[in-house]
Scaffold this motif. Sequence first.
Motif, PDB file in Angstrom:
ATOM      1  N   ASN A 254     -33.527   9.373  10.261  1.00  0.00           N
ATOM      2  CA  ASN A 254     -33.204  10.235   9.126  1.00  0.00           C
ATOM      3  C   ASN A 254     -34.284  10.271   8.058  1.00  0.00           C
ATOM      4  OD1 ASN A 254     -30.513  11.334   9.679  1.00  0.00           O
ATOM      5  ND2 ASN A 254     -29.815   9.214   9.635  1.00  0.00           N
ATOM      6  N   MET A 255     -34.927   9.128   7.821  1.00  0.00           N
ATOM      7  CA  MET A 255     -35.868   9.027   6.709  1.00  0.00           C
ATOM      8  C   MET A 255     -37.325   9.222   7.120  1.00  0.00           C
ATOM      9  SD  MET A 255     -33.706   8.575   4.330  1.00  0.00           S
ATOM     10  CE  MET A 255     -34.796   8.219   2.954  1.00  0.00           C
ATOM     11  N   VAL A 256     -37.635   9.040   8.414  1.00  0.00           N
ATOM     12  CA  VAL A 256     -39.041   9.106   8.844  1.00  0.00           C
ATOM     13  C   VAL A 256     -39.245  10.206   9.888  1.00  0.00           C
ATOM     14  CG1 VAL A 256     -40.985   7.828   9.827  1.00  0.00           C
ATOM     15  CG2 VAL A 256     -39.321   6.636   8.365  1.00  0.00           C
ATOM     16  N   ILE A 257     -38.691  10.016  11.089  1.00  0.00           N
ATOM     17  CA  ILE A 257     -38.977  10.941  12.194  1.00  0.00           C
ATOM     18  C   ILE A 257     -38.462  12.344  11.893  1.00  0.00           C
ATOM     19  CG2 ILE A 257     -38.615  11.391  14.652  1.00  0.00           C
ATOM     20  CD1 ILE A 257     -38.340   8.348  15.039  1.00  0.00           C
ATOM     21  N   TYR A 258     -37.217  12.433  11.391  1.00  0.00           N
ATOM     22  CA  TYR A 258     -36.626  13.735  11.084  1.00  0.00           C
ATOM     23  C   TYR A 258     -36.461  13.914   9.575  1.00  0.00           C
ATOM     24  CZ  TYR A 258     -35.718  14.156  16.066  1.00  0.00           C
ATOM     25  OH  TYR A 258     -35.862  14.234  17.431  1.00  0.00           O
ATOM     26  N   ALA A 259     -37.412  13.414   8.834  1.00  0.00           N
ATOM     27  CA  ALA A 259     -37.369  13.568   7.377  1.00  0.00           C
ATOM     28  C   ALA A 259     -37.454  15.044   7.002  1.00  0.00           C
ATOM     29  CB  ALA A 259     -38.523  12.803   6.739  1.00  0.00           C
ATOM     30  N   LYS A 260     -36.882  15.407   5.865  1.00  0.00           N
ATOM     31  CA  LYS A 260     -36.917  16.795   5.416  1.00  0.00           C
ATOM     32  C   LYS A 260     -38.358  17.272   5.287  1.00  0.00           C
ATOM     33  CE  LYS A 260     -32.456  16.880   3.055  1.00  0.00           C
ATOM     34  NZ  LYS A 260     -31.725  17.134   1.794  1.00  0.00           N
ATOM     35  N   GLY A 261     -38.637  18.436   5.869  1.00  0.00           N
ATOM     36  CA  GLY A 261     -39.986  18.991   5.834  1.00  0.00           C
ATOM     37  C   GLY A 261     -40.850  18.609   7.014  1.00  0.00           C
ATOM     38  N   SER A 262     -40.390  17.643   7.834  1.00  0.00           N
ATOM     39  CA  SER A 262     -41.189  17.233   8.995  1.00  0.00           C
ATOM     40  C   SER A 262     -41.067  18.260  10.112  1.00  0.00           C
ATOM     41  CB  SER A 262     -40.737  15.861   9.501  1.00  0.00           C
ATOM     42  OG  SER A 262     -39.449  15.952  10.090  1.00  0.00           O
ATOM     43  N   LEU A 263     -42.106  18.355  10.945  1.00  0.00           N
ATOM     44  CA  LEU A 263     -42.056  19.301  12.052  1.00  0.00           C
ATOM     45  C   LEU A 263     -40.964  18.958  13.067  1.00  0.00           C
ATOM     46  CD1 LEU A 263     -45.771  20.290  12.731  1.00  0.00           C
ATOM     47  CD2 LEU A 263     -44.029  21.451  11.388  1.00  0.00           C
ATOM     48  N   PRO A 264     -40.786  17.673  13.449  1.00  0.00           N
ATOM     49  CA  PRO A 264     -39.684  17.375  14.371  1.00  0.00           C
ATOM     50  C   PRO A 264     -38.339  17.868  13.851  1.00  0.00           C
ATOM     51  CG  PRO A 264     -41.166  15.513  14.289  1.00  0.00           C
ATOM     52  CD  PRO A 264     -41.617  16.469  13.220  1.00  0.00           C
ATOM     53  N   ARG A 265     -38.106  17.772  12.539  1.00  0.00           N
ATOM     54  CA  ARG A 265     -36.844  18.254  11.973  1.00  0.00           C
ATOM     55  C   ARG A 265     -36.743  19.777  12.117  1.00  0.00           C
ATOM     56  NH1 ARG A 265     -33.113  16.083   8.322  1.00  0.00           N
ATOM     57  NH2 ARG A 265     -31.818  17.660   7.292  1.00  0.00           N
ATOM     58  N   LEU A 266     -37.853  20.468  11.863  1.00  0.00           N
ATOM     59  CA  LEU A 266     -37.848  21.919  12.009  1.00  0.00           C
ATOM     60  C   LEU A 266     -37.597  22.322  13.456  1.00  0.00           C
ATOM     61  CD1 LEU A 266     -40.840  22.947   9.710  1.00  0.00           C
ATOM     62  CD2 LEU A 266     -38.405  23.318   9.283  1.00  0.00           C
ATOM     63  N   PHE A 267     -38.168  21.552  14.416  1.00  0.00           N
ATOM     64  CA  PHE A 267     -37.950  21.871  15.829  1.00  0.00           C
ATOM     65  C   PHE A 267     -36.455  21.825  16.159  1.00  0.00           C
ATOM     66  CE2 PHE A 267     -42.360  19.947  17.033  1.00  0.00           C
ATOM     67  CZ  PHE A 267     -42.977  20.963  16.324  1.00  0.00           C
ATOM     68  N   VAL A 268     -35.747  20.831  15.586  1.00  0.00           N
ATOM     69  CA  VAL A 268     -34.307  20.718  15.818  1.00  0.00           C
ATOM     70  C   VAL A 268     -33.559  21.844  15.112  1.00  0.00           C
ATOM     71  CG1 VAL A 268     -32.260  19.272  15.477  1.00  0.00           C
ATOM     72  CG2 VAL A 268     -34.413  18.219  16.181  1.00  0.00           C
ATOM     73  N   GLU A 269     -33.962  22.161  13.888  1.00  0.00           N
ATOM     74  CA  GLU A 269     -33.297  23.233  13.130  1.00  0.00           C
ATOM     75  C   GLU A 269     -33.411  24.578  13.844  1.00  0.00           C
ATOM     76  OE1 GLU A 269     -35.098  23.156   9.283  1.00  0.00           O
ATOM     77  OE2 GLU A 269     -33.829  21.515   8.552  1.00  0.00           O
ATOM     78  N   TYR A 270     -34.515  24.820  14.526  1.00  0.00           N
ATOM     79  CA  TYR A 270     -34.728  26.101  15.206  1.00  0.00           C
ATOM     80  C   TYR A 270     -34.183  26.104  16.630  1.00  0.00           C
ATOM     81  CZ  TYR A 270     -38.207  26.888  11.463  1.00  0.00           C
ATOM     82  OH  TYR A 270     -38.827  27.038  10.250  1.00  0.00           O
ATOM     83  N   ASN A 271     -33.762  24.952  17.128  1.00  0.00           N
ATOM     84  CA  ASN A 271     -33.310  24.847  18.517  1.00  0.00           C
ATOM     85  C   ASN A 271     -31.931  25.485  18.683  1.00  0.00           C
ATOM     86  OD1 ASN A 271     -32.533  24.080  21.111  1.00  0.00           O
ATOM     87  ND2 ASN A 271     -33.364  22.012  20.935  1.00  0.00           N
ATOM     88  N   ASN A 272     -31.888  26.600  19.414  1.00  0.00           N
ATOM     89  CA  ASN A 272     -30.609  27.286  19.617  1.00  0.00           C
ATOM     90  C   ASN A 272     -30.165  27.226  21.075  1.00  0.00           C
ATOM     91  OD1 ASN A 272     -32.509  28.974  20.751  1.00  0.00           O
ATOM     92  ND2 ASN A 272     -32.112  30.730  19.423  1.00  0.00           N
ATOM     93  N   SER A 273     -30.694  26.238  21.821  1.00  0.00           N
ATOM     94  CA  SER A 273     -30.350  26.115  23.235  1.00  0.00           C
ATOM     95  C   SER A 273     -28.955  25.516  23.401  1.00  0.00           C
ATOM     96  CB  SER A 273     -31.374  25.256  23.974  1.00  0.00           C
ATOM     97  OG  SER A 273     -31.394  23.932  23.454  1.00  0.00           O
ATOM     98  N   LYS A 274     -28.396  25.712  24.580  1.00  0.00           N
ATOM     99  CA  LYS A 274     -27.066  25.201  24.889  1.00  0.00           C
ATOM    100  C   LYS A 274     -27.161  23.760  25.377  1.00  0.00           C
ATOM    101  CE  LYS A 274     -22.925  26.305  27.590  1.00  0.00           C
ATOM    102  NZ  LYS A 274     -22.332  27.241  28.587  1.00  0.00           N
ATOM    103  N   ALA A 275     -26.391  22.872  24.769  1.00  0.00           N
ATOM    104  CA  ALA A 275     -26.420  21.453  25.131  1.00  0.00           C
ATOM    105  C   ALA A 275     -25.388  21.148  26.199  1.00  0.00           C
ATOM    106  CB  ALA A 275     -26.164  20.591  23.897  1.00  0.00           C
ATOM    107  N   GLY A 276     -25.610  20.036  26.909  1.00  0.00           N
ATOM    108  CA  GLY A 276     -24.608  19.534  27.838  1.00  0.00           C
ATOM    109  C   GLY A 276     -25.121  19.194  29.218  1.00  0.00           C
ATOM    110  N   PHE A 277     -26.182  19.878  29.676  1.00  0.00           N
ATOM    111  CA  PHE A 277     -26.639  19.643  31.046  1.00  0.00           C
ATOM    112  C   PHE A 277     -27.119  18.200  31.231  1.00  0.00           C
ATOM    113  CE2 PHE A 277     -29.964  19.505  34.320  1.00  0.00           C
ATOM    114  CZ  PHE A 277     -29.240  19.965  35.413  1.00  0.00           C
ATOM    115  N   ALA A 278     -27.936  17.707  30.316  1.00  0.00           N
ATOM    116  CA  ALA A 278     -28.444  16.341  30.449  1.00  0.00           C
ATOM    117  C   ALA A 278     -27.298  15.331  30.425  1.00  0.00           C
ATOM    118  CB  ALA A 278     -29.445  16.035  29.337  1.00  0.00           C
TER     119      ALA A 278
END
Length: 309
Positions: A254-278
């Motif tokens: 929450n505080m480092v890898i997916y911190a606000k403004g980080s690219l990994p966080r943006l990648f998750v925010e933009y991810n509109n794929s369907k979950a469940g297969f994995a």
Amino acid sequence: MRILFFGRGVISTQYAWAFEQAGHTVEFYVRKGRKETFGSRIELEMWDARKGKKLIQENWNVKLHEEMLPNYDLIFVSVNTEQLPKAVQFLSTAAGNTPILIFNNIWQDLKSSIAPLSMNNVVFGFPGAGGGIADNRLRGGFLKMVFLEKPRAGTEHINNKVKELFESAHFKISWIKDMQSWLWNHFAMNAAMETEVLKRGSFPAILNHSDSFVNVGKHMREMNPVLKARGAKSDMILLLLTKIPPALLGTLFNMVIYAKGSLPRLFVEYNNSKAGFAVSELVREAKKLGIPLPRLTVALENTEQHKAI
């Protein structure tokens, strides 16, 4: 270099853009009817982190084909994991001797995952990118790092070609010695994330719950016996997610890898794929092995994947 991208997905499109910027010729193979649906342009809103952090905003012209044309130097395959079997079946007859880069998440053993393609004609890798496409608009980005397997006997020439391609576009390569274990561990990590997505409703939603990444650590610990039974070797991914206490892991995410403004966080925010297969694949494997996965099984209930198991 002339490169054919299999499908016009979010990963393929971003790397194709970067390679074209580096002077390569990039084209896309798409299914019948998709050429008209997609059109000849795609709107890009993506972050390029190869040199600092730069926002790319443009309408990019792309060349799409609904037939597999000859004379490519490389075929680049990055599709949803569940789509890979059909993709390799098609390429086994359509690709000829063209070298193939499988830039994908994989849960099967590597040889089975690409059958009937020859292992000597394939190199495996993994992107450092993410995002999503909606209404012909791509939102996402890519990091400087990409992951490639160290050359196997017989693949040295393809590895060298792929290495030169990425380096020509100013990417940095992280060489993976045991790509099989690395992908198994990474697939399990995706399943841990998808378990939370199934509970919360979407990838962006997990960012709004402080305990989401605490739970990711708990899901990963539950899956660890499955990975061990498969023979997966521990790497930094597995050690990070199973050895660090879940509460501390949640803080780290929450505080480092997916911190606000980080690219990994943006990648998750933009991810509109369907979950469940994995998740379903891990649960299916655990059932075969007689290993209980209560956290994943509960999250999977009332989904299409659960009905198919």
